[in-house]
Enzyme design. Structure first.
Site, PDB file in Angstrom:
ATOM      1  N   LYS A   1       0.539  -1.240   0.251  1.00 35.55           N
ATOM      2  CA  LYS A   1      -0.154   0.017  -0.133  1.00 35.55           C
ATOM      3  C   LYS A   1       1.263   1.032   0.033  1.00 35.55           C
ATOM      4  O   LYS A   1       1.820   1.429  -0.085  1.00 35.55           O
ATOM      5  CB  LYS A   1      -0.718  -0.041   1.296  1.00 35.55           C
ATOM      6  CG  LYS A   1      -2.413   1.088   0.691  1.00 35.55           C
ATOM      7  CD  LYS A   1      -3.128   0.153   0.327  1.00 35.55           C
ATOM      8  CE  LYS A   1      -4.755   0.618  -0.312  1.00 35.55           C
ATOM      9  NZ  LYS A   1      -5.761   0.259  -0.354  1.00 35.55           N
TER      10      LYS A   1
ATOM     11  N   ASP B   1      -6.966   4.175  -4.347  1.00 35.62           N
ATOM     12  CA  ASP B   1      -7.902   4.068  -3.535  1.00 35.62           C
ATOM     13  C   ASP B   1      -8.323   6.060  -2.731  1.00 35.62           C
ATOM     14  O   ASP B   1      -8.408   6.371  -4.189  1.00 35.62           O
ATOM     15  CB  ASP B   1      -7.251   3.660  -2.612  1.00 35.62           C
ATOM     16  CG  ASP B   1      -7.119   3.236  -0.469  1.00 35.62           C
ATOM     17  OD1 ASP B   1      -7.702   2.099  -0.237  1.00 35.62           O
ATOM     18  OD2 ASP B   1      -7.956   4.029  -0.020  1.00 35.62           O
TER      19      ASP B   1
ATOM     20  N   ASN C   1     -15.355   6.057  -5.841  1.00 36.36           N
ATOM     21  CA  ASN C   1     -16.271   5.103  -6.263  1.00 36.36           C
ATOM     22  C   ASN C   1     -16.853   4.186  -6.185  1.00 36.36           C
ATOM     23  O   ASN C   1     -17.373   2.524  -6.588  1.00 36.36           O
ATOM     24  CB  ASN C   1     -15.156   4.369  -6.656  1.00 36.36           C
ATOM     25  CG  ASN C   1     -14.555   4.002  -7.977  1.00 36.36           C
ATOM     26  OD1 ASN C   1     -15.415   4.392  -8.553  1.00 36.36           O
ATOM     27  ND2 ASN C   1     -13.885   2.780  -8.289  1.00 36.36           N
TER      28      ASN C   1
END
Ligand code: GLU
Length: 450
Positions: A125, A165, A239
């Site tokens: 990440k 993200d 999203n």
């Protein structure tokens, strides 16, 4: 088991103030106790100590110039957590709340999420404390170029493949990709969530939201129910929330809420999806603007709920989809949801429920799908994008969606079967953590001490 306790204590000492990371680690390790009783070899192999330590953490300075000519400085991060199952894979988050602890918790969750998909992807990440809100397109471009100027040397299609993200969508991925190509001279699948025009996959944008709804369908089906006619509470307006709402309508459910950082929107006859897309995907404005078209809807400003949970969870609904951010659903919210008769919670965000809220859901034995299982559809479809890029193909939407459905059903089966194996059949948190861990741990043991 003193071992789990000692590992958590050691983490607290060695990584001070990373509270979200301890929260994520504690949940996983506590769930693993019954596994260690049955399979003590995981302890002999030091898997616990190895799995909580990232293989590599990169922190860097990102300098860029804003539209007024002022030099701005942000922090950049990439945590390459675990590569036992494949190249590091996981998104980039651009949000002012991002710290090294945030990225570490997200990277840790990603290891198990990616393992549950059954696809060959490790966990990673990254992100930055950069705040995209209110920035012009050119400022976003300059920031993304500056960010990639350091990141490009650490990533590659077979080593580490970032994606989006919170705060990183198709626009940002485009700017990041352009800079990667300029610096490396290579046109390759180094990022996912790309535009359909140049290497993206059909269905990727929709995948996290659709996947969370498919996961809810699976959980409900196991209890002899469907989503049809159910009133649904959705948080978030990014999203994930948008495509959760889209799929809910397709399946005959009624999503009545969404939210952003400034407030919650409640529209009893159902959220106007076309308008929501217009406000968030095109105009990028606050949800308050929804009332200009639908004055009959309710808008509840966030400041009316200071530190006391979230307005979405105080409304009456049958199924809840937390799709905003970590720890957005606290114990009092869980209590309110249960009091209002919620029967199913499917998490589109990463760790949206606090540990105390999760305990409430588990004690009530409602259908509860933790984020690392329920929101894995996004990263799974990213892996499908990687497969299309490396074989130079473009699959149809039908093919991608069928595969996504298959992956979500596979994840649900693994979680449910593993929960039953450990005599706690409704506990999908236990099932997800043990099933995800076992896959990674077995690969680590087979690959030796590295
Ligand atoms: N950020 C998403 C997640 O939390 C997607 C990651 C990806 O597609 O690599 O899983």
């Amino acid at each position: 088991m003193p071992y789990v306790h000692e590992t958590l204590e050691a983490l607290r000492r060695s990584s001070p103030a990373q509270t979200e990371f301890y929260q994520a680690a504690e949940e996983v390790l506590e769930c693993l106790r019954p596994l260690f009783e049955r399979s003590p070899h995981y302890l002999d192999q030091g898997i616990i100590e190895r799995i909580v330590e990232p293989e590599r953490q990169i922190m860097f300075r990102v300098c860029w110039t804003d539209d007024s000519g002022k030099v701005q400085v942000n922090k950049g991060y990439r945590v390459q957590f675990n590569s036992a199952l494949g190249p590091y894979k996981g998104g980039l988050r651009f949000h002012p709340s991002v710290t090294s602890g945030t990225i570490k918790f997200l990277g840790f969750e990603q290891i198990f999420k990616n393992a549950l998909t059954g696809l060959p992807i490790g966990g990673g990440k990254g992100g930055s404390d950069f705040d995209p809100k209110g920035r012009s397109d050119v400022e976003i471009m300059r920031f993304c170029q500056a960010f990639m100027s350091e990141l490009y040397r650490h990533i590659g299609p077979t080593t580490d493949v970032p994606a989006g993200d919170i705060g990183v969508g198709a626009r940002e991925i485009g700017f990041l990709y352009g800079q990667y190509k300029r610096l490396s001279g290579r046109y390759e699948g180094v990022l996912t969530g790309k535009s359909l025009n140049w290497g993206g996959s059909l269905g990727r944008k929709e995948a996290t939201g659709y996947g969370a709804v498919y996961f809810a369908e699976n959980m409900l089906e196991a209890r002899g129910e469907t989503l049809e006619g159910k009133t649904c509470l959705v948080s978030g307006a990014g999203n994930v929330a948008i495509y959760t709402i889209e799929k809910l309508y397709e399946l005959g459910a009624i999503p009545i809420t969404c939210s952003d950082s400034r407030g919650t929107l409640h529209h009893a006859r159902g959220i106007d999806l076309a308008l929501l897309k217009e406000l968030k995907e095109v105009r990028r404005v606050s949800l308050a603007a929804y009332l200009e078209t639908h004055p009959e809807a309710h808008y509840i400003p966030t400041r009316d709920y200071p530190n006391d949970g979230h307005a979405v969870w105080r409304l009456k609904g049958d199924v809840a989809f937390p799709c905003a951010t970590q720890n957005e659903l606290i114990e009092a919210d869980a209590e309110a949801l249960l009091g209002n008769g919620v029967t199913c919670i499917s998490e589109g965000a990463n760790m949206p429920s606090t540990a105390a809220a999760v305990d409430r859901f588990l004690a009530a034995k409602v259908a509860y799908g933790p984020g690392k299982a329920a929101n894995a559809g996004g990263v799974a479809t990213s892996q499908l994008e990687m497969a299309q890029n490396s074989s130079m193909q473009q699959w149809s939407l039908e093919k991608v969606d069928a595969k996504l459905k298959e992956v979500m059903t596979h994840i649900h089966c693994q979680c449910a079967d593993t929960a039953a194996e450990f005599d706690d059949s409704t506990n999908l948190v236990l099932g997800a953590n043990i099933a995800g861990f076992r896959k990674v741990a077995d690969a680590m043991i087979e690959q030796g001490v590295v």
